[in-house]
Design a protein around this motif. Structure first.
Motif, PDB file in Angstrom:
ATOM      1  N   GLN A  51      -6.023  -7.301  -1.911  1.00  9.44           N
ATOM      2  CA  GLN A  51      -4.691  -7.568  -1.721  1.00  9.44           C
ATOM      3  C   GLN A  51      -3.919  -7.439  -3.333  1.00  9.44           C
ATOM      4  N   ALA A  52      -4.641  -8.216  -4.102  1.00  8.06           N
ATOM      5  CA  ALA A  52      -4.012  -8.513  -5.486  1.00  8.06           C
ATOM      6  C   ALA A  52      -3.969  -6.905  -5.954  1.00  8.06           C
ATOM      7  N   ASN A  53      -4.839  -6.106  -6.097  1.00  3.63           N
ATOM      8  CA  ASN A  53      -4.932  -4.753  -6.698  1.00  3.63           C
ATOM      9  C   ASN A  53      -3.868  -3.709  -5.937  1.00  3.63           C
ATOM     10  N   LEU A  54      -3.823  -3.831  -4.586  1.00  4.55           N
ATOM     11  CA  LEU A  54      -2.866  -3.427  -3.813  1.00  4.55           C
ATOM     12  C   LEU A  54      -1.639  -3.787  -4.233  1.00  4.55           C
ATOM     13  N   GLY A  55      -1.245  -4.866  -4.521  1.00  6.33           N
ATOM     14  CA  GLY A  55      -0.064  -5.162  -5.005  1.00  6.33           C
ATOM     15  C   GLY A  55       0.453  -4.532  -6.590  1.00  6.33           C
ATOM     16  N   PHE A  56      -0.765  -4.682  -7.316  1.00  2.00           N
ATOM     17  CA  PHE A  56      -0.350  -4.308  -8.768  1.00  2.00           C
ATOM     18  C   PHE A  56      -0.016  -2.666  -8.561  1.00  2.00           C
ATOM     19  N   VAL A  57      -0.745  -1.770  -7.942  1.00  2.00           N
ATOM     20  CA  VAL A  57      -0.513  -0.543  -7.593  1.00  2.00           C
ATOM     21  C   VAL A  57       0.949  -0.271  -7.168  1.00  2.00           C
ATOM     22  N   LEU A  58       1.569  -0.905  -6.137  1.00  2.00           N
ATOM     23  CA  LEU A  58       2.471  -0.716  -5.495  1.00  2.00           C
ATOM     24  C   LEU A  58       3.448  -1.134  -6.511  1.00  2.00           C
ATOM     25  N   LEU A  59       3.392  -2.354  -7.250  1.00  2.00           N
ATOM     26  CA  LEU A  59       4.498  -2.452  -8.146  1.00  2.00           C
ATOM     27  C   LEU A  59       4.463  -1.452  -9.533  1.00  2.00           C
ATOM     28  N   ARG A  60       3.391  -0.677  -9.688  1.00  2.00           N
ATOM     29  CA  ARG A  60       3.482   0.523 -10.572  1.00  2.00           C
ATOM     30  C   ARG A  60       4.141   1.439 -10.318  1.00  2.00           C
ATOM     31  N   VAL A  61       4.212   1.803  -8.851  1.00  2.00           N
ATOM     32  CA  VAL A  61       4.613   3.045  -8.325  1.00  2.00           C
ATOM     33  C   VAL A  61       6.241   2.805  -7.902  1.00  2.00           C
ATOM     34  N   GLY A  62       6.882   1.404  -8.099  1.00  2.00           N
ATOM     35  CA  GLY A  62       8.162   1.181  -8.087  1.00  2.00           C
ATOM     36  C   GLY A  62       8.435   0.628  -6.661  1.00  2.00           C
TER      37      GLY A  62
END
Length: 108
Positions: A51-62
């Protein structure tokens, strides 16, 4: 990549999907990382690391709105994991970018 081999032989392996997603994200392969991490969350929605890493990547891609949702889920699942400080920081950034300033301030 080792994790891809593990996924080939055990397609429903949430752990391997998580670790592959993290490795792909570290290499800047965000679309592939999103696919792996999304699969991990689908297979094991209570796995806070996915969950956390999906959040990190989603934030990275805007994509701050879904990023905040996944980061909040990770913190709800395990608020005491070793990475909670980083998760609160990224959650604050996602909330701020979503226009939720007051909520973001509470996370900083």
């Amino acid at each position: 990549m080792l994790w891809e081999r593990a996924i080939e032989v055990t397609s429903d392996n949430w752990f391997a999907n998580t670790e592959a997603g993290i490795e792909l994200a570290a290499r800047g392969r965000n679309d592939e990382a999103l696919a792996r991490l999304s699969r991990a969350v689908e297979l094991a929605p209570r796995w806070e690391r996915a969950q956390a890493n999906l959040g990190f990547v989603l934030l990275r891609v805007g994509r701050p709105v879904p990023a905040a949702e996944h980061l909040m889920r990770a913190l709800a699942i395990d608020p005491t994991t070793g990475g909670e400080g980083e998760r609160h920081l990224y959650l604050a950034i996602a909330l701020e970018r979503s226009g939720r300033i007051e909520d973001a301030i509470a996370e900083y």
